[in-house]
Design a protein around this motif. Sequence first.
Motif, PDB file in Angstrom:
ATOM      1  N   LEU A   1     -34.910 -36.018  30.414  1.00 16.98           N
ATOM      2  CA  LEU A   1     -35.166 -34.647  30.871  1.00 16.98           C
ATOM      3  C   LEU A   1     -34.314 -34.344  32.092  1.00 16.98           C
ATOM      4  O   LEU A   1     -33.728 -33.273  32.216  1.00 16.98           O
ATOM      5  CB  LEU A   1     -36.645 -34.465  31.216  1.00 16.98           C
ATOM      6  CG  LEU A   1     -37.627 -34.440  30.045  1.00 16.98           C
ATOM      7  CD1 LEU A   1     -39.023 -34.108  30.535  1.00 16.98           C
ATOM      8  CD2 LEU A   1     -37.201 -33.442  28.999  1.00 16.98           C
ATOM      9  N   GLU A   2     -34.253 -35.332  32.991  1.00 17.50           N
ATOM     10  CA  GLU A   2     -33.431 -35.101  34.176  1.00 17.50           C
ATOM     11  C   GLU A   2     -31.961 -34.985  33.783  1.00 17.50           C
ATOM     12  O   GLU A   2     -31.209 -34.245  34.411  1.00 17.50           O
ATOM     13  CB  GLU A   2     -33.654 -36.215  35.204  1.00 17.50           C
ATOM     14  CG  GLU A   2     -34.836 -35.883  36.095  1.00 17.50           C
ATOM     15  CD  GLU A   2     -35.462 -37.076  36.800  1.00 17.50           C
ATOM     16  OE1 GLU A   2     -34.835 -38.147  36.821  1.00 17.50           O
ATOM     17  OE2 GLU A   2     -36.568 -36.907  37.319  1.00 17.50           O
TER      18      GLU A   2
ATOM     19  N   ILE B   1     -30.888 -33.679  30.932  1.00 23.04           N
ATOM     20  CA  ILE B   1     -30.702 -32.318  30.407  1.00 23.04           C
ATOM     21  C   ILE B   1     -30.654 -31.318  31.563  1.00 23.04           C
ATOM     22  O   ILE B   1     -29.900 -30.354  31.546  1.00 23.04           O
ATOM     23  CB  ILE B   1     -31.844 -31.956  29.440  1.00 23.04           C
ATOM     24  CG1 ILE B   1     -31.874 -32.930  28.268  1.00 23.04           C
ATOM     25  CG2 ILE B   1     -31.690 -30.542  28.930  1.00 23.04           C
ATOM     26  CD1 ILE B   1     -33.078 -32.760  27.375  1.00 23.04           C
ATOM     27  N   ALA B   2     -31.451 -31.606  32.575  1.00 22.22           N
ATOM     28  CA  ALA B   2     -31.511 -30.678  33.702  1.00 22.22           C
ATOM     29  C   ALA B   2     -30.174 -30.596  34.435  1.00 22.22           C
ATOM     30  O   ALA B   2     -29.920 -29.653  35.181  1.00 22.22           O
ATOM     31  CB  ALA B   2     -32.619 -31.096  34.660  1.00 22.22           C
TER      32      ALA B   2
ATOM     33  N   ASP C   1     -28.041 -27.533  34.501  1.00 19.02           N
ATOM     34  CA  ASP C   1     -28.172 -26.543  35.557  1.00 19.02           C
ATOM     35  C   ASP C   1     -26.985 -26.622  36.520  1.00 19.02           C
ATOM     36  O   ASP C   1     -26.528 -25.615  37.039  1.00 19.02           O
ATOM     37  CB  ASP C   1     -29.460 -26.849  36.319  1.00 19.02           C
ATOM     38  CG  ASP C   1     -30.145 -25.582  36.759  1.00 19.02           C
ATOM     39  OD1 ASP C   1     -29.929 -24.550  36.112  1.00 19.02           O
ATOM     40  OD2 ASP C   1     -30.902 -25.642  37.734  1.00 19.02           O
TER      41      ASP C   1
ATOM     42  N   PHE D   1     -39.105 -29.976  35.859  1.00 20.18           N
ATOM     43  CA  PHE D   1     -39.328 -31.421  35.913  1.00 20.18           C
ATOM     44  C   PHE D   1     -38.320 -32.093  36.842  1.00 20.18           C
ATOM     45  O   PHE D   1     -38.632 -33.066  37.504  1.00 20.18           O
ATOM     46  CB  PHE D   1     -39.216 -31.999  34.502  1.00 20.18           C
ATOM     47  CG  PHE D   1     -39.664 -33.419  34.401  1.00 20.18           C
ATOM     48  CD1 PHE D   1     -40.992 -33.713  34.177  1.00 20.18           C
ATOM     49  CD2 PHE D   1     -38.761 -34.460  34.534  1.00 20.18           C
ATOM     50  CE1 PHE D   1     -41.418 -35.021  34.088  1.00 20.18           C
ATOM     51  CE2 PHE D   1     -39.181 -35.774  34.448  1.00 20.18           C
ATOM     52  CZ  PHE D   1     -40.516 -36.056  34.223  1.00 20.18           C
ATOM     53  N   ALA D   2     -37.104 -31.559  36.861  1.00 18.85           N
ATOM     54  CA  ALA D   2     -36.040 -32.214  37.625  1.00 18.85           C
ATOM     55  C   ALA D   2     -36.023 -31.815  39.099  1.00 18.85           C
ATOM     56  O   ALA D   2     -35.238 -32.358  39.864  1.00 18.85           O
ATOM     57  CB  ALA D   2     -34.688 -31.912  36.989  1.00 18.85           C
ATOM     58  N   GLN D   3     -36.842 -30.857  39.493  1.00 19.22           N
ATOM     59  CA  GLN D   3     -36.810 -30.412  40.883  1.00 19.22           C
ATOM     60  C   GLN D   3     -37.436 -31.460  41.804  1.00 19.22           C
ATOM     61  O   GLN D   3     -38.374 -32.150  41.413  1.00 19.22           O
ATOM     62  CB  GLN D   3     -37.587 -29.103  41.046  1.00 19.22           C
ATOM     63  CG  GLN D   3     -36.960 -27.921  40.364  1.00 19.22           C
ATOM     64  CD  GLN D   3     -35.618 -27.545  40.953  1.00 19.22           C
ATOM     65  OE1 GLN D   3     -35.343 -27.830  42.118  1.00 19.22           O
ATOM     66  NE2 GLN D   3     -34.782 -26.924  40.161  1.00 19.22           N
TER      67      GLN D   3
ATOM     68  N   LEU E   1     -36.191 -28.020  33.671  1.00 22.75           N
ATOM     69  CA  LEU E   1     -35.590 -27.860  34.998  1.00 22.75           C
ATOM     70  C   LEU E   1     -36.648 -28.020  36.080  1.00 22.75           C
ATOM     71  O   LEU E   1     -36.374 -28.560  37.152  1.00 22.75           O
ATOM     72  CB  LEU E   1     -34.910 -26.494  35.092  1.00 22.75           C
ATOM     73  CG  LEU E   1     -33.682 -26.369  34.188  1.00 22.75           C
ATOM     74  CD1 LEU E   1     -33.192 -24.928  34.142  1.00 22.75           C
ATOM     75  CD2 LEU E   1     -32.579 -27.278  34.683  1.00 22.75           C
TER      76      LEU E   1
END
Lengths: 451, 553
Positions: free
Chosen positions: B496-497, B499-500, B503, A267-269, A265
């Motif tokens: 990864l994004e 999977i994110a 959120d 990483f995605a910010q 998470l």
Amino acid sequence: MIILLALFPLAIAAVWLTPRAMTHTVFLTAAVLAFVTTIFFMPLGDGTSISWWPLLGLNIDLRVTPLNTPLLWLNAIVLLSTAWIAIRPPKGQVTLLLLAALGVSLSFLSHNILLYFLGFEMAVLPFFLLVRRDGGDSRREAALYFLGYSALAGIFLLAGSLLLVTHHVTTFSATHLSHSLQLSLYGILLVTWAIKLPLWPFHLWLPKTHGEAPTPVSMYLSGTALKVAPYGFILFTPLFAQASTTFRPALALWGAVTVVMGAILAFAQSDYKKMVAQSSVASMGYVMVALASGTPSGQELAILVMVGHGLASPLLFLTAHHIQKRLGTRNLDAIVGLYQKDPQLVRWITLGAFCYMGIPGLALFPGEFGIVVQTWQQAPITAAILLIGILVMAAVWIRVLARMRFGSPETHSPLPVPPQEWLHPFLLGIPLVLLGINPHWWIQLWHWGGL
Amino acid sequence: MSMLLAISIFLPLLAGVTGVLSPTRSTKKMQGASAGILLALTLSLLTHPRATWSYRFLHVGQLDLSLHLAASPISTWMAIVTAAINLMAQVYSIGYFNHVPVRSHTFPAILSGFTGAMLFTVFGSNLFTQFLGWELMGVGSYLLVGYFKTRHAARFAASQSFLVTRIGDLAFIIAVASGLPSHNGSLPAINHFASPWVAWGLIIAVLAKSAQGPFAPWLLDAMAGPTPASALIHAATMVAAGPFLLIRYFPLLSHTPGTLTTLAIVGGATGVMGGLGAMGTQEIKRLLAYSTVSQLGLMLLAIGLGSPLTAWILLVAHAGYKSLLFFLSGIASERRLASKIGDLSGGLTLMEILLLVVGTLGVSGLPPTGGFIAKSLLSQAASPHPAYWMLDALTAFLGGAYGARLFWALKGPRHPHNQNTSYWMTIPPVLLAAFVLINTVWQPLHAGSLPNFSALAIDLTIILCGAISGLFLAANFELITGRGWLLAWHIASRSLEGIAQADEWDNQAVRLAIHTTKTFSHSVRWVASGRTQWYVAVSSALLVTFIVIITTH
């Protein structure tokens, strides 16, 4: 000990009695006094017990134990650096921060279950008000998330505490409880820890709150207030030792998944400050893995990570503040070439980033490495998940460093940095390195408690 | 003399940290001086073969992580090589940065710290200590490769080098964790009895750090760093740490099934690939990097063939001629302001061309250099195994070929429009060339006999054939690129994004809960006045209930 607790109300009074221009001085003085008191006047084994409300089992029962000493020291350092960097703080902000500091100290020192709950709540509500008062654009939503999650955690903690009190257990000294009671307590309190630690997927409040909170608030919240819940886990667990044994492997696995998810998470910010906040989730995952092991060494490693994280994350929140000031934004796309504008700032960020990546010689390495090694010997699958977390965390920070450290010079010359601001990071940076080089200085606190 | 050992490790580390914290104009000279002292210290350790030093890093419960350093002949000699190349790089960088428009204040300090990290791994006598040095070298290489912050290539190269070697670090962590139960992972205990996890963990860690097999691209792109840093990384630290570690753990490898075969195959294949790549690339530093990849492959092949001594001799010889060639090509690049192979001719003076001859003979494995001895020994060790011998012979052939290509690129009468270079840059090549020549008759720790005549002759013939054909074989292609890792990065970051996004579902669920609560509380109007009050009301209601329970009890 009582001096420390009395200090905060007195300081709040002083804030309101002195003119606005004096607020920062009063805050700083209070923080220095708290620091001196914690380090010199709170020897291990110090304790006070005052009867307050015996009917409820709510007594002022305070103890300085090997487990809370490192956290009290951390609290002293973080409060001091928070007070130091708060520039022209509003009276209300200082009041609420001092109130939160009182709550945190109370919950760290408490040996009484309901007193711990009191401290826990006192460390929650001020932050709600702080975010709502002084936060950024979407502060209302952030504050609501913070309050909603905290309220849920608080209700379950209260329910658990009351359940214990109805069975005449008022202190954290181990007693024998029936198995079914242990199980229900464990289940109730697990909700509290999952939310407040936080464990994925109960973490949503954390990045939202930090995204909006003013810098001193973020620093104190992540540095110390975030440690109240894991410390509570340590306090409560002996009360339901049997029940907790059953769930240890699952809990460790949950912690490891939290490490990986926290890193992913992060990483995605796209916002630097939210990214720092998300990275905290990963660190707290390590704490959970260590605590779930249920061994004394697991506890000590968890505290090492808590202290290490308590130094690293305020340092990075401080750098977030400076980025905002230099660039007017914290968006990760806008930070390219920051090194050319403020090399010193980027050096500090690099230090913090390497700390989060778990590089030896910095604060998070001893604890995290110890946890991985220990877990590998007990539960290899959990350890393998942790290793993935390490890799993702490296990717998170390398991406940020690649943007900050590199980039064309454009026309920017380095901006002048006021000398006081230049000094700010040292207060956290020096212990950060010392803890990494010699974790034993902190572990000694377990044994001789204070100077 | 444990103090001596401790000082020789912490001197460069401390010098590095102080230098980075307080960069001044005199940093270069100070770091140079400390590098000189370090060399003297490591030399004096030769007279104290049993020096040890230990420090308990972390001890909680069952977990006991200690730093333990011990001098042994092989560690001391490796340390001497490292310290010597570090001194050369420090001296060279005094002249090098006169021409490069970058503030060079922190560079010598990072170089010192990097050397200190290498010494940690070299003297470390348990897995944990070696791991610490290993990790710190990763940080050092990140800072060195990414030293030119305004260059786009440096950004990619530094990130790639850190992340790719990080994958290997995970394997090292597994090795440390699995090795701890046997006497805290101390070197003799590990060599005596340790689980296969330790052996395989170390092998993967070494493949990543020494740029072997699929991990090769990072070293090639790492050429974006300054030349003195490249020389140090290639010759005596970082990538050289890999074979060194395997030499030390050879007994463990020799009784773990499958490890030696893996090393021989991966090493031999990488050797050939590296040699081929060196024939295709158009950049001088990249050619040298391909050559390093190839020669490291040969070292692993030597270990895989069960001859760690050969790997060691090649390691020392390679340190000499590879740093020599880096320094010389750096001088040529500075003078001609170019880095492409076609643009460099005429950059060197007559004396420097003589040095170049020595370096080229070394890298190809021709007499009279240490490289010749090492390559012949390897060819002798490989001769009983036809498949490995083929790999070795092919690599030797290609070594001769790219050596000739390198020489051809740099030779030529002096160009009239050369830039001036500082004499500081010429001192290291002279000393190193002398070493490469002496290395023919003297190798540290090698008391054994020379390879037999037929091995020498066959090896020599192959290399000479390679050298002659090298002048015609060269082409324009890039065999190993970082594209694969770049693609892996893009795929990984996309997923990864992805999977994110979980959120966001999490967020929706919470919103739904909030919405439900709101609707519910609207229907019950008296708690709907505000959220804070709602919270306080629920808390106090519970408290009241509790008091009621207590009092009725």
